[in-house]
Design a protein around this motif. Sequence first.
Motif, short mmCIF file in Angstrom:
data_model
loop_
_atom_site.label_atom_id
_atom_site.label_comp_id
_atom_site.label_asym_id
_atom_site.label_seq_id
_atom_site.Cartn_x
_atom_site.Cartn_y
_atom_site.Cartn_z
N ALA A 13 -2.17 -2.80 3.58
CA ALA A 13 -1.75 -3.91 2.72
C ALA A 13 -0.82 -4.88 3.47
O ALA A 13 -0.74 -6.05 3.12
N SER A 16 -2.13 -8.65 7.88
CA SER A 16 -2.81 -9.90 7.54
C SER A 16 -4.20 -9.95 8.16
O SER A 16 -5.14 -10.46 7.56
N GLN A 19 -6.54 -7.70 6.06
CA GLN A 19 -6.83 -8.33 4.77
C GLN A 19 -7.81 -9.49 4.95
O GLN A 19 -8.71 -9.70 4.15
N LYS A 22 -11.22 -8.12 5.48
CA LYS A 22 -11.77 -7.60 4.22
C LYS A 22 -12.33 -8.75 3.37
O LYS A 22 -13.39 -8.65 2.77
N GLU A 23 -11.57 -9.84 3.33
CA GLU A 23 -12.03 -11.03 2.58
C GLU A 23 -13.28 -11.64 3.21
O GLU A 23 -14.04 -12.34 2.55
#
Lengths: 230, 59
Positions: A13, A16, A19, A22-23
């Motif tokens: 989490a 950056s 994340q 993942k996006e």
Amino acid sequence: MKTLVLVAHPHLADSSSQQFLKESLPDSGVVWEWLDGQQVLDVDQEQTQLRQADRVIFQFPLYWFAAPASLKQWEDTVLTRKFVYGDHRYPLAGKELGVVVTTGMPGKAFQRGGAEGLTLDAALAPLAAVAQRAKMTWLPTFAIHQFGYLTETEKLQLVVRYQRYLTQSQPDSLTTRQAWFAERLPGMIDRLPVDQQAAGKLIASVFDQKSADLDQLTDTLALIKEQSDD
Amino acid sequence: MTENAAWLNEQIDHLAQQQAKFTDRAFWLALKDLIAEQDRRADQLGGEVDGRTWSPDQW
């Protein structure tokens, strides 16, 4: 193509780059799993996922020239000798194994004489050896150096480079890149608002025409070369 | 860059700018880069075809 992405990161989490990746995942064809998030590894389930995948991706930040501990734990638990090669069935044979690795140092650091003095290929050699043992095809490593320093443009480029690494046929060439885009274009046009679809179709038709022209040029050149060899 | 290529780039940039999703924008911009690569490759292959066709020792 079915791709299994196994992410090893103790603080997902807070990352950056993870994340962002993942996006950026493609809309379909990818199973994504966070290894550190598993309380207990279900060996049967993990092995089933491996059997079903065409391409397996290990994704992690480089910690002391290696993957975080959760990947080693996964290997030691899931990749049992019997599963990988013990019964001579080699269920992973012919599948592709790739690594998406993030580093805090620039790419130039990972060479002899560089700040790290070690190439990524050398650091990842144990994983490549696993691939060889399992009769898998080792893919060229996808490295992301200093994610935090990337410009907005570079991040946009990273989205598609990452998607292609996960789902495009290898080896990466103009031909395979064209095929990857051609496969996705109709779906991308469908997603456009109605008033933008004409523009999308026009762009796609120019792209298709250029692909066809290139094929023809390549054929012509092959013919000329063949004749000059006589 | 030819006029056609510049015009096409404008079309793609315009379409990309209108996309709300970052990944959709990325797709169209990457397609623009790929089309530029197609143009370069076509120039190079065309040049090679011309060069080989006009080789005097083949006459």
